[in-house]
Design an enzyme around this catalytic site. Sequence first.
Site, PDB file in Angstrom:
ATOM      1  N   ARG A  64       0.845  -1.191   0.000  1.00 19.52           N
ATOM      2  CA  ARG A  64       0.000   0.000   0.000  1.00 19.52           C
ATOM      3  C   ARG A  64       0.880   1.241   0.000  1.00 19.52           C
ATOM      4  O   ARG A  64       0.863   2.051   0.907  1.00 19.52           O
ATOM      5  CB  ARG A  64      -0.931   0.003   1.215  1.00 19.52           C
ATOM      6  CG  ARG A  64      -2.024  -1.043   1.143  1.00 19.52           C
ATOM      7  CD  ARG A  64      -2.933  -0.957   2.358  1.00 19.52           C
ATOM      8  NE  ARG A  64      -4.066  -1.862   2.259  1.00 19.52           N
ATOM      9  CZ  ARG A  64      -4.974  -2.016   3.217  1.00 19.52           C
ATOM     10  NH1 ARG A  64      -4.884  -1.306   4.331  1.00 19.52           N
ATOM     11  NH2 ARG A  64      -5.961  -2.857   3.057  1.00 19.52           N
ATOM     12  N   CYS A  65       1.663   1.359  -1.033  1.00 19.11           N
ATOM     13  CA  CYS A  65       2.680   2.397  -1.113  1.00 19.11           C
ATOM     14  C   CYS A  65       2.682   2.935  -2.539  1.00 19.11           C
ATOM     15  O   CYS A  65       2.377   2.202  -3.489  1.00 19.11           O
ATOM     16  CB  CYS A  65       4.046   1.790  -0.767  1.00 19.11           C
ATOM     17  SG  CYS A  65       5.451   2.912  -0.943  1.00 19.11           S
ATOM     18  N   GLY A  66       3.043   4.210  -2.682  1.00 20.77           N
ATOM     19  CA  GLY A  66       3.121   4.787  -4.014  1.00 20.77           C
ATOM     20  C   GLY A  66       4.160   4.120  -4.892  1.00 20.77           C
ATOM     21  O   GLY A  66       4.105   4.234  -6.124  1.00 20.77           O
ATOM     22  N   PHE A  67       5.107   3.410  -4.264  1.00 21.14           N
ATOM     23  CA  PHE A  67       6.148   2.727  -5.023  1.00 21.14           C
ATOM     24  C   PHE A  67       5.836   1.255  -5.275  1.00 21.14           C
ATOM     25  O   PHE A  67       6.651   0.555  -5.886  1.00 21.14           O
ATOM     26  CB  PHE A  67       7.488   2.850  -4.288  1.00 21.14           C
ATOM     27  CG  PHE A  67       7.993   4.260  -4.174  1.00 21.14           C
ATOM     28  CD1 PHE A  67       8.593   4.884  -5.254  1.00 21.14           C
ATOM     29  CD2 PHE A  67       7.859   4.971  -2.986  1.00 21.14           C
ATOM     30  CE1 PHE A  67       9.055   6.191  -5.156  1.00 21.14           C
ATOM     31  CE2 PHE A  67       8.321   6.276  -2.877  1.00 21.14           C
ATOM     32  CZ  PHE A  67       8.917   6.892  -3.974  1.00 21.14           C
ATOM     33  N   THR A  68       4.678   0.787  -4.855  1.00 18.58           N
ATOM     34  CA  THR A  68       4.321  -0.626  -5.018  1.00 18.58           C
ATOM     35  C   THR A  68       4.418  -1.103  -6.467  1.00 18.58           C
ATOM     36  O   THR A  68       4.824  -2.256  -6.699  1.00 18.58           O
ATOM     37  CB  THR A  68       2.913  -0.891  -4.452  1.00 18.58           C
ATOM     38  OG1 THR A  68       2.941  -0.658  -3.035  1.00 18.58           O
ATOM     39  CG2 THR A  68       2.470  -2.326  -4.704  1.00 18.58           C
TER      40      THR A  68
END
Length: 212
Positions: A64-68
């Site tokens: 759940r991360c912008g970098f996922t």
Amino acid sequence: MKRMLFCLMAIFCALGISAQCPSACTSCTDTGIYGITVKDDAGKDVSMSAYKGKVLLIVNTATRCGFTPQYKELEALYEKYHAEGLEILDFPCNQFGAQAPGSIEEIHQFCTANFNIQFTQFDKIDVNGENESPLFTYLKQQKGFGGFDLNDQRGKMMDGMMRKKDADYDQKADIKWNFTKFLVGRDGLVLKRFEPTDKMSDIDAAIGSLLR
């Protein structure tokens, strides 16, 4: 005398005094990254010595991360270089407020369903603080924070956000966010730290240079 020397060596290793015996080492005869033990996704101990002779890309991740979406790029690197000796070791992270929910089994299901990852996932960990993984303690000792890419909009945003909290944040070696990556050579030396805003093409080039 021999017994006294043995005892002194054991004490130094336990205290982390010797540069050859990090706090996580399991034996004074097996040093550096290869003396560290981690937990796999079933909770079983795995010695990093199992990866001797391999080029390693070690990464802390979150779903759940912008970098996922970097999972897709990591899988592409794995498929490109695995046959030549690359192993990608994925450690889902409990920190930064973006951790994967639920169990490691649920995390793995998410990653395989959405990104079809084939590389190895380990148990969830902390990368900073009192309960941090000994592996990441060692990695941070070897390579400090390299700075965000300020040509990347996310890098500018993260730099500004963190500098407001701590003007000297960039002088500290702690892991700043998910998808920080460490490149380890075949000899076990930690060669490079990549921050989450670093270009995957730069990581590709660094891996390729080690495997040629």
